[in-house]
Design an enzyme around this catalytic site. Structure first.
Site, PDB file in Angstrom:
ATOM      1  N   HIS A 132      35.995 114.501   7.335  1.00 49.08           N
ATOM      2  CA  HIS A 132      37.710 113.426   6.497  1.00 49.08           C
ATOM      3  C   HIS A 132      38.237 114.815   6.172  1.00 49.08           C
ATOM      4  O   HIS A 132      37.253 116.029   6.041  1.00 49.08           O
ATOM      5  CB  HIS A 132      37.068 112.616   5.756  1.00 49.08           C
ATOM      6  CG  HIS A 132      36.595 111.170   6.171  1.00 49.08           C
ATOM      7  ND1 HIS A 132      35.046 110.951   6.411  1.00 49.08           N
ATOM      8  CD2 HIS A 132      36.861 110.044   6.378  1.00 49.08           C
ATOM      9  CE1 HIS A 132      35.301 109.927   7.047  1.00 49.08           C
ATOM     10  NE2 HIS A 132      36.456 109.345   6.882  1.00 49.08           N
ATOM     11  N   LYS A 136      39.485 114.131   0.644  1.00 50.51           N
ATOM     12  CA  LYS A 136      38.756 112.341   0.288  1.00 50.51           C
ATOM     13  C   LYS A 136      37.597 113.106  -0.792  1.00 50.51           C
ATOM     14  O   LYS A 136      36.890 114.091  -0.231  1.00 50.51           O
ATOM     15  CB  LYS A 136      38.031 111.920   1.748  1.00 50.51           C
ATOM     16  CG  LYS A 136      37.394 110.953   1.823  1.00 50.51           C
ATOM     17  CD  LYS A 136      36.246 110.435   2.949  1.00 50.51           C
ATOM     18  CE  LYS A 136      36.017 109.742   2.922  1.00 50.51           C
ATOM     19  NZ  LYS A 136      36.233 108.037   2.657  1.00 50.51           N
TER      20      LYS A 136
END
Length: 277
Positions: A132, A136
C-alpha cells in the site's frame, strides 16, 4: 427518499472518496463529516454512520453508533476475526441495528480473495505479499488478514500451512499460520499477491488497485446494504452474487418478472491476474 450519512474519518483518503460518492448520489445525503478525533455526538441524527478512521479508534466509533441505534458501515482495517466475534456478542439480541464491515471495497480484490480461498485446500505452502501507499499506517492490511483467515478456514482438516523459519523477522507476520509481508511505499495504491507453492510449481493470485475508482461500485453497494442491515455482515462477497445463484434465480423467474440491471462492463481502476509457473 434519501438516506442521510455521517462520515467519521472524513479527512482521510477513503473518507474523502466516500464523502464525494455520497454527495454525488441521489440516494444519499452527507449531513456530518468528522475527523478521527471529532465529537461522536455530531453524527447523531444521521440514518447511517460510516467509519473510516484508524484501528485504535474504530471500535469506539462502532460501539457508540450501535449504542445509539445507528447502522454502521466500517471500512477501517484492524477488524480481526476475534474483534468481529466480540462485536457479534455485543449486539446479539439487538435486532434494530446492523454493522457492515468491508475490508476492501474493490470487487476485483474480493474475487481474488475468493480464488485464493479455493486454492488453499490444494497447497500447503502459502504466503501473502501486500503493498500500500506510504501513508497507510497499519499493517498487515485488513484485506490480507481476511484473506489469510478465509484460507485457513477453507483448509479445514489440512491444518496450518507449512511456514518454516518464522522466528526470523524477515519472514513476515503470521496470520492464521500464514506469513504476511507488508510493503509501504510511494507510487502504490494497493496490491496483493497470494503465492502458493506446490510440487514443481508456483501459483500466484494477484490483484492491483490502479486508481481509487476501483472502490466506487463497492462503496455504493455497501452503503445500500447498510441501510437495512441487521446483525454483523462481513465482506463485500456477502453483498454480491459470487456464485451466480441470484442471476440464475432471475433467469428462471416467470415471464414478466422484474429483473435487476445488468452491467456488462468490467470494474474500473483495477487489474487481476492468476499465474502459474
Amino acid at each position: 427518499m434519501t438516506t442521510t450519512v455521517a462520515v467519521v474519518g472524513a479527512t482521510g483518503r477513503m473518507g474523502q472518496l466516500i464523502s464525494q460518492i455520497v454527495e454525488a448520489s441521489d440516494e444519499f445525503e452527507l449531513v456530518a463529516s468528522l475527523d478521527s478525533k471529532g465529537e461522536l455526538s455530531d453524527m447523531l441524527g444521521a440514518d447511517i454512520a460510516v467509519d473510516v478512521t484508524l484501528p485504535a479508534v474504530s471500535q469506539g466509533v462502532v460501539e457508540y453508533a450501535v449504542a445509539h441505534g445507528m447502522n454502521v458501515l466500517v471500512g477501517t482495517s484492524g477488524w480481526t476475526g476475534e474483534r468481529i466475534t466480540e462485536l457479534e456478542r455485543r449486539i446479539t439480541g439487538n435486532l434494530a441495528v446492523g454493522v457492515v464491515i468491508i475490508p476492501n471495497f474493490s470487487v476485483g480484490s474480493v474475487l481474488a480473495t475468493s480464488f485464493a480461498q479455493m486454492a488453499a485446500r490444494f497447497y500447503d505452502s502459502i504466503e501473502i505479499v501486500e503493498a500500500h501507499g506510504a501513508s497507510k499506517i497499519d499493517s498487515p492490511s485488513g484485506t490480507a488478514v481476511r484473506t489469510a483467515e478465509l484460507m485457513s478456514q477453507a483448509r479445514g482438516s489440512r491444518g496450518p500451512v507449512q511456514a518454516p523459519h518464522t522466528d526470523q523477522r524477515a519472514r513476515g507476520q503470521q496470520v492464521a499460520s500464514i506469513p504476511v509481508h507488508s510493503l509501504r511505499m510511494q507510487g502504490v495504491v494497493a496490491k496483493q499477491d497470494v503465492v502458493f507453492g506446490g510440487n514443481g510449481e508456483v501459483l500466484t493470485i494477484s490483484h492491483d488497485t490502479l486508481a481509487p475508482s476501483a472502490y466506487e461500485a463497492g462503496i455504493l453497494l455497501a452503503l445500500r446494504a447498510t441501510r437495512t442491515a441487521r446483525g454483523v455482515v462481513v465482506g463485500l462477497d456477502r453483498l454480491i452474487d459470487m456464485d451466480g445463484s441470484r442471476e440464475r434465480a432471475t433467469q428462471t423467474a416467470p415471464t414478466g418478472a422484474a429483473s435487476g440491471p445488468v452491467d456488462d462492463g468490467g470494474p474500473s481502476g483495477q487489474a487481476a491476474t492468476v499465474t502459474s509457473a
